[in-house]
Design a protein around this motif. Sequence first.
Motif, PDB file in Angstrom:
ATOM      1  N   TYR A 207      -6.717  -0.828  10.828  1.00  0.00           N
ATOM      2  CA  TYR A 207      -5.434   0.057  11.154  1.00  0.00           C
ATOM      3  C   TYR A 207      -4.980  -0.083  12.597  1.00  0.00           C
ATOM      4  N   VAL A 208      -3.686   0.142  12.837  1.00  0.00           N
ATOM      5  CA  VAL A 208      -3.122   0.161  14.105  1.00  0.00           C
ATOM      6  C   VAL A 208      -2.150   1.266  14.479  1.00  0.00           C
TER       7      VAL A 208
ATOM      8  N   PRO B 288       0.788  -1.061  -0.073  1.00  0.00           N
ATOM      9  CA  PRO B 288      -0.129   0.103  -0.017  1.00  0.00           C
ATOM     10  C   PRO B 288       0.881   1.219  -0.178  1.00  0.00           C
TER      11      PRO B 288
ATOM     12  N   TYR C  91       0.182   3.372   3.122  1.00  0.00           N
ATOM     13  CA  TYR C  91       0.224   2.929   4.507  1.00  0.00           C
ATOM     14  C   TYR C  91       1.459   1.951   4.720  1.00  0.00           C
ATOM     15  N   PRO C  92       2.281   2.062   5.803  1.00  0.00           N
ATOM     16  CA  PRO C  92       3.179   1.138   6.206  1.00  0.00           C
ATOM     17  C   PRO C  92       2.685  -0.110   6.485  1.00  0.00           C
ATOM     18  N   ALA C  93       3.448  -1.083   6.240  1.00  0.00           N
ATOM     19  CA  ALA C  93       2.712  -2.585   6.394  1.00  0.00           C
ATOM     20  C   ALA C  93       3.218  -2.811   8.061  1.00  0.00           C
ATOM     21  N   VAL C  94       2.580  -3.662   8.626  1.00  0.00           N
ATOM     22  CA  VAL C  94       2.722  -3.940  10.063  1.00  0.00           C
ATOM     23  C   VAL C  94       4.165  -4.530  10.101  1.00  0.00           C
ATOM     24  N   TYR C  95       4.796  -5.166   9.383  1.00  0.00           N
ATOM     25  CA  TYR C  95       6.441  -5.336   9.470  1.00  0.00           C
ATOM     26  C   TYR C  95       6.845  -4.895   8.348  1.00  0.00           C
TER      27      TYR C  95
ATOM     28  N   GLY D  59      -2.186 -10.588  17.249  1.00  0.00           N
ATOM     29  CA  GLY D  59      -0.908 -10.904  16.643  1.00  0.00           C
ATOM     30  C   GLY D  59      -0.856 -10.385  15.232  1.00  0.00           C
ATOM     31  N   LYS D  60      -2.038 -10.247  14.425  1.00  0.00           N
ATOM     32  CA  LYS D  60      -1.838  -9.603  13.155  1.00  0.00           C
ATOM     33  C   LYS D  60      -1.576  -8.067  13.280  1.00  0.00           C
ATOM     34  N   LEU D  61      -1.912  -7.552  14.425  1.00  0.00           N
ATOM     35  CA  LEU D  61      -1.442  -6.129  14.285  1.00  0.00           C
ATOM     36  C   LEU D  61      -0.027  -5.931  14.770  1.00  0.00           C
ATOM     37  N   GLY D  62       0.649  -6.954  14.761  1.00  0.00           N
ATOM     38  CA  GLY D  62       2.054  -6.557  15.063  1.00  0.00           C
ATOM     39  C   GLY D  62       2.438  -7.024  16.633  1.00  0.00           C
TER      40      GLY D  62
ATOM     41  N   ILE E  76       0.561   5.097  11.942  1.00  0.00           N
ATOM     42  CA  ILE E  76      -0.403   4.293  11.618  1.00  0.00           C
ATOM     43  C   ILE E  76       0.037   3.318  10.732  1.00  0.00           C
ATOM     44  N   LYS E  77      -0.351   2.006  10.978  1.00  0.00           N
ATOM     45  CA  LYS E  77      -0.133   0.914  10.038  1.00  0.00           C
ATOM     46  C   LYS E  77      -1.201   0.345   9.468  1.00  0.00           C
ATOM     47  N   LEU E  78      -1.136  -0.208   8.286  1.00  0.00           N
ATOM     48  CA  LEU E  78      -2.521  -1.003   7.943  1.00  0.00           C
ATOM     49  C   LEU E  78      -2.139  -2.455   7.710  1.00  0.00           C
ATOM     50  N   VAL E  79      -3.191  -3.047   8.490  1.00  0.00           N
ATOM     51  CA  VAL E  79      -3.094  -4.559   8.315  1.00  0.00           C
ATOM     52  C   VAL E  79      -3.990  -4.923   7.139  1.00  0.00           C
TER      53      VAL E  79
END
Lengths: 380, 287, 395
Positions: free
Chosen positions: B100-101, A330, A333-337, B237-240, B89-92
């Motif tokens: 979002y997280v 994306p 938006y940055p990715a979670v990792y 867990g999916k949110l990091g 803000i990160k996108l899951v």
Amino acid sequence: MSATRDYDNTIAAHLERSGVSRRDFVAFCGKLMVAAPFGLAITNVLDVEAVAAEVGAARRPSVIWLHMQECTGCTETLLRPVAPDLATLLFDVISLDYHETVMAASGSDAEAALNDAMKANDGKFVLVVEGSIPLKDNGQYLKIAGKWGVDRLNEVAAHAAAVIAIGSCASWGGVQSSGLNPTGATGVDQIIKSKPVVNIPGCPPNPYVLLGTVLQYAKTGTLPELDDQKRPKFAYDRVIHDHCPRRPHFDAGRFAKNFGDEGHRHGWCLYQLGCKGPVTHAPCSTRHFNDIVDAWPIGIGAPCFGCTEQGVGYTIALYETVPIQRPLGPDTYPAVYAEHKGVSPLATGVAGVVGGALVGAGILASKKFDNVGGDSETKE
Amino acid sequence: MDTDRRSLLKSLATAATMTVVSTPAIARERRKAPADAVALLYDGTKCVGCKACVVKCKETGGLPADVDGYGGGLYDAPEDLNESTRNIIKLVKDGEETAYVKRQCMHCVDPACVNACMMGALGKRQYGAVTWENNKCIGCRYCQVACPFGVPKFQWSKTSPRIVKCDLCVDRIAEGKQPACSEVCPRGAVIFGKRDALLQEAHRRIDEDPDLYVPKVYGETELGGTQVLYLSHVEFGKLGFRFSDDKPVPELQRSVQHGIYKGFVAPLALYGLLGAVMFRNRRSEDK
Amino acid sequence: MTTYAQHPPLLGTRDRLFTRPYTVLLFFAALGIALIAWRFYAGLGASTALTDGYPWGLWIAFDVVTGTALACGGYAMALLVYIFNKGKYHPLVRPAILTSALGYSIAGLSVMIDVGRPWLAWKLPIKVWTWNVNSVLLEVALCIMAYTVVLWIELSPAFFEKFKESGRPWLQSFSKKALKFFDKALIWIIALGMLLPTMHQSSLGSLMSLAGPRLHPLWNTGFLPLFYLITCLAMGYAIVVVESAFSATAFGRKTEIRLLNSLGTFAAYGTLLFVVLRFIDLALRGRLGLLARFDLAGSLFWIETILFTAPLIVLLMKKGNASLGTLLRAAMLVAVAGALYRFDTFLVAFDPGPGWHYFPSVTEQLITVGLVALELAAYVAIVKHFPILSGERND
């Protein structure tokens, strides 16, 4: 009489004499601010009144307009804004001393007008060139007033202060240069090397880009900052994809797949229909045509075909999709990792060499001591 | 001489056993959030990813824009927390499911970074916020090793590098204001208040809408508890959030260290023992 | 206490200092120093591959943690000679102390290069009121600082022995007074020189346990302090073997092969103890199942185990009568095993999460090489000018 030469030749004065209303002039300046919010000295001020003051104080620049191999679309784009007053306004703001389409004279009268204009403003006028110049077979595919096009260009350019190549044809050859290019159609900057050249590609380009450039030159004597293809950065520094109103649809993955389908009707992204926005540097997404809002290809649901970009427009098939050079999604938006800096292969190599050398040296050195002590010697 | 070797080995063995024995005792004394503990409650179901909080945090902290990617990448679009980004803000994305997280310092109840910091630059201070003080930091980066959330960031490009991380806007709180992020959020996705009150509110939301929320408030007890609490409709867990154990990070190391060094008894005893043995050895030599 | 009267150290070796190999060492040392200057000019971000995900890299894992463990020769020998009263090993003590003093000094220098603000390091020992007594790193840092000082003090008799023969009368009398002082006080200094490494070598181990859930369970245990202590002693003996063998040959001395055999055996038993305890620890924590997985962590664990047990097998087969070559290979195996164990704890077992990668940059590597070269160069220079080595000449 010399007294007649002393009249105030500034734009403001001329507009007043021509009876153009101040309101129309300020509206024009407003459009100029929108078209060139940065990168131009004359719009680098805070409000439209300031722009009006800057432009008004400039001397009316003398402009000579030459036509080469062209369709006259670039001229039309200048003349076709909805408000007819604006067309008039243009001719009051700049002093268009030679223009084959709009001037009243023809034939030898026209040529005399050209020579007069060149003499009167020798070294001071801005030469605008519309259309490509054929070079094949000595340039014989274009003859104007008894001369080959290329010679005409060289002659006039020799007396100009600066040259503006308007339209894709003058910038890089345009549609005539595509495919086999039977006439050897070439852009102006390949021929004129001794004068500053500004390319304003587009088919047609936006008239305000031309006006901004010319007015800047008139006021300050400088040209706007150019990129490596001599295009003004204030208009051509971004690709359409980075400034497109349909970008959120691209980012969210919503695409029109066929003309007239649900996505198309919803105004979704046209990438899959072959939009060349990602590889086309142009100002169209924010500066629309004919002063009508959304009057530009993507705005009316037609994918961009890259008319400004050499190698794209008239070269890549209309419905062929292009690769996107920017980092992909994306995008916003940055990715979670997130992926961080990787490992350097050189460093790995050096470590391997050092490590290997140490291990090898250690083993070799130890071999030298194999005959010391152990079963080979008796001890006290 | 055998006795000396034996006694030496014995003291080493005692130290080792003490660590195993004292661990459960220390577990019972887990730290609690301070009385004046404030917290942020982030409700992922309300967040729209507008990033107003990211921008406001940068403004309030006077942090520069991320320009490394500009010219070939995106302007001020950091990929992660870094030396100029304390809140992100990160996108899951999980197939069709998105969330979002918001990530920033968790202001843990028993912070690993505070435990790590040699000179007390990082400390759990007013309102339970974990803050960093400039004049005490030597730049050893042990805090970065310790933090389970990977929060403290180091100014790798500067000559006198600092540690950059969210400070819960303690200055603003002291003035009676809210942290910048919770103040600017247009949807109330992140709100500020006393930790106990926010925990109550979080559980109330879960009870009211059990189909929407994952039935857990992340940060209530995880890793000893944090002062930034999370509600989500997606698995944490999916949110990091990699860890869900309740054991605070510094616990093991602290119990081992205290077991060995409590009151500095063991080192002094060992010193005495070593000196005594050598003294006796020398005396028997001189005879 | 065994005095130097029984094994008089020779006053230098009277060999030329600037040999060909020595110039090579100096070249790498100079290169390292130049790169250190560049690190301070360009900053850590530009010169190293360190990132927020991997804030500690080669300089911590190797230069400091492994380097100090390899410099535990002095500690290991002091235990043997002064506590277990094995006087016959006495000639090996002083060179071991020198290696330790240099090793710890280089490790200290590496720390100064690695931290972001080394000019504030003075605050550590001085500003007692700001100490965070819960911080393991504080204890490690203070102990290492103190131990480095103690090592140079322990070594100073060697310098004073030479200075008392010097031409200057003030230096002569000062040296004589110093040597008399040491005669009485050395016990308490040496005791400190055994207390301090016991404390910080074990604490170096527990450093990484603060990474908590981010440290791989094959390495993360409450017994890390004990494991690091055992391995550092084994590495200490191993390094003494290596250093004695090379010094003796390089400076023309007979090698005390019997002594070295014993040291090698101590090292090997130490590593065996470590391996056994490690498996017991895994069983107690219920983590033996991880060994069946041959991922990176599992494989490295097995490699460590093999490297730790191989020397013992080799030496036991030779029944205490190994040739110097065999001894050296076994000793080097122990050193490499200990180094790998430390690398694995600090860099491989540490998992900052997906997306982070680390491999030391060329600058980091060359600075490390340069610092080791500097240490070797200093060792050779000191050995050639001061009474460090003893024993019979081999001519």
